[in-house]
Structures are given as structure tokens and as C-alpha cells.
Design an enzyme around this catalytic site. Structure first.
Site, PDB file in Angstrom:
ATOM      1  N   ARG A  42       3.405   0.236  -5.505  1.00  0.00           N
ATOM      2  CA  ARG A  42       2.883  -0.497  -4.350  1.00  0.00           C
ATOM      3  C   ARG A  42       3.960  -1.441  -3.857  1.00  0.00           C
ATOM      4  O   ARG A  42       3.985  -2.627  -4.196  1.00  0.00           O
ATOM      5  CB  ARG A  42       1.612  -1.263  -4.727  1.00  0.00           C
ATOM      6  CG  ARG A  42       0.981  -2.026  -3.560  1.00  0.00           C
ATOM      7  CD  ARG A  42      -0.223  -2.847  -4.011  1.00  0.00           C
ATOM      8  NE  ARG A  42      -0.729  -3.633  -2.903  1.00  0.00           N
ATOM      9  CZ  ARG A  42      -0.256  -4.833  -2.540  1.00  0.00           C
ATOM     10  NH1 ARG A  42       0.736  -5.385  -3.220  1.00  0.00           N
ATOM     11  NH2 ARG A  42      -0.786  -5.473  -1.515  1.00  0.00           N
ATOM     12  N   SER A 114      -9.917   1.983  -2.403  1.00  0.00           N
ATOM     13  CA  SER A 114     -10.385   0.629  -2.681  1.00  0.00           C
ATOM     14  C   SER A 114     -11.706   0.376  -1.964  1.00  0.00           C
ATOM     15  O   SER A 114     -11.861   0.722  -0.795  1.00  0.00           O
ATOM     16  CB  SER A 114      -9.357  -0.404  -2.213  1.00  0.00           C
ATOM     17  OG  SER A 114      -8.170  -0.313  -2.958  1.00  0.00           O
ATOM     18  N   LYS A 144      -2.008 -10.568  -3.776  1.00  0.00           N
ATOM     19  CA  LYS A 144      -2.077  -9.929  -2.472  1.00  0.00           C
ATOM     20  C   LYS A 144      -2.349 -10.995  -1.419  1.00  0.00           C
ATOM     21  O   LYS A 144      -3.383 -11.663  -1.454  1.00  0.00           O
ATOM     22  CB  LYS A 144      -3.184  -8.870  -2.428  1.00  0.00           C
ATOM     23  CG  LYS A 144      -2.884  -7.618  -3.208  1.00  0.00           C
ATOM     24  CD  LYS A 144      -3.980  -6.584  -3.005  1.00  0.00           C
ATOM     25  CE  LYS A 144      -4.011  -6.067  -1.591  1.00  0.00           C
ATOM     26  NZ  LYS A 144      -5.016  -5.001  -1.375  1.00  0.00           N
TER      27      LYS A 144
END
Length: 213
Positions: A42, A114, A144
């Protein structure tokens, strides 16, 4: 690689934006030696890699995963996932539409989505290609910048009861709250800082594996 829910037990998520001046390949090798069961690449947010650098790093990390027979998942970039011949792709509710991702991804890829609500899980139930759901953030997280408010354990349990596929919890995971995730139906924990911000990676990963046996 055929999906197995055991892949979700100790699910390491990471990009260059998470590791400071650490050596990424070496960090991944240590995490694999410590027992992680899946790796998600990611690289986004505050990452400063160019597309070519991201691809090159992905190739190095993919080789490490494949040498250890660990699934390599790419976050939110079907083109990159296809170019790397990744084992899977994971997308969020704010990313590309899951149906488009499934259509564009190479055949046989593991598909993760998600979700933050029961309604999102119910929608996912109607899409047969989805292999697992990442639920979160369960707890408050700083990993995040665009994270939604924490959803909590009660909602996690509700989502697990509705879902047709296994759920892995993410967001604010610590060694102290792992058991509460397992108690509420998560089959594993997905984490960043448990590895990137510890002096003892093996201890952290083994604690996760001991909870999610």
C-alpha cells in the site's frame, strides 16, 4: 494463488510512507520470518515514489513474498497489480468501484474489499468474486490520513454476522486489543505499526498468531 481464510491471520500492510528510513525489503523479510501470513503493498499518501520506482519496489517485494509462499496483495491499483502479476488486489469504498476492479483485474486474483457498515457488507454479499472483507478502522488510527471515524467492536460483530466471507479487522490494532477482535468474529488482524513501530517484530507477529490460531 487460491484464497484461504488463514491468509488473513497476520496481515501486514505497508508502503514507503510508513517506514521512514528503514530498508523496505529487509523489513518485509523480517516480518515474513516472524510469521506474517499475507503482505499488502500500500504505497500511497505521503509516498514520494514515482510510478516507475513503485513498480521496481513492488517487484523486489513480490519476489520476497513468492520465495516464502506468502500472498502479495496490491492496494487500490489494478494496473500495478496486473503488471506485477500480484496474487490479489484490495480496494476501499472510496477507491475504484469494486465491480470495475474485478472486471479489470487479471483472472484468479484474490479480491479484498474494505467495509465500514453492515449495508456495505450486504452489498458485498451480492458480488461473488469478493474473497474477504477488511473491516475498519475498528479503533482510532494515525496510519491513514483519510481514515473514517473508528467503528468499534459492536459494529464489527454485526458485520461478521452478516458477511458471506471472512472478515479481517484493521485500524488501531495493538497487542492489547487483539483478543477483543477475535472475540467479535474477526479471523485475523491487519496492521501497519505493529511491525513498523516496534523493536521486536517477532514478538508482535507471534502474539497475533497466538490469538488467531
Amino acid at each position: 494463488m487460491k484464497f484461504d481464510s488463514k491468509f488473513l491471520r497476520a496481515y501486514f500492510v505497508c508502503g514507503t510512507q510508513d517506514i521512514g528510513d528503514k530498508d523496505f525489503p529487509q523489513l518485509l523479510e523480517t516480518a515474513i520470518q516472524s510469521g506474517i501470513t499475507t503482505f499488502q503493498y500500500r504505497d500511497k499518501g505521503s509516498s514520494i515514489l514515482t510510478s516507475a520506482q513503485r513498480l521496481d519496489m513492488g517487484k523486489r517485494l513480490l519476489d520476497i513474498c513468492w520465495s516464502a509462499n506468502i500472498p502479495f496483495i496490491v492496494d487500490d491499483d489494478v494496473e500495478l497489480a496486473n503488471e506485477l502479476h500480484a496474487d490479489g488486489i484490495h480496494v476501499g469504498q472510496k477507491d475504484e468501484r469494486i465491480t470495475k476492479v474485478i472486471r479489470d483485474a487479471d483472472p484468479g486474483m484474490i479480491i479484498g474489499l474494505s467495509c465500514q457498515t453492515v449495508a456495505q457488507v450486504e452489498t458485498a454479499n451480492s458480488i461473488s468474486a469478493i474473497d474477504y472483507i477488511g473491516a475498519g478502522p475498528i479503533f482510532s488510527t494515525n496510519s491513514k490520513a483519510d481514515a473514517v471515524p473508528p467503528m468499534g467492536l459492536s459494529l464489527l460483530q454485526d458485520m461478521v454476522q452478516v458477511s458471506n466471507v471472512p472478515i479481517v479487522a484493521i485500524g488501531g490494532i495493538t497487542l492489547n486489543n487483539l483478543q477483543s477482535l477475535q472475540d467479535n468474529g474477526s479471523v485475523g488482524a491487519a496492521f501497519i505499526t505493529l511491525i513498523t513501530q516496534t523493536d521486536n517484530i517477532q514478538h508482535s507477529v507471534q502474539k497475533v498468531l497466538n490469538v488467531f490460531k
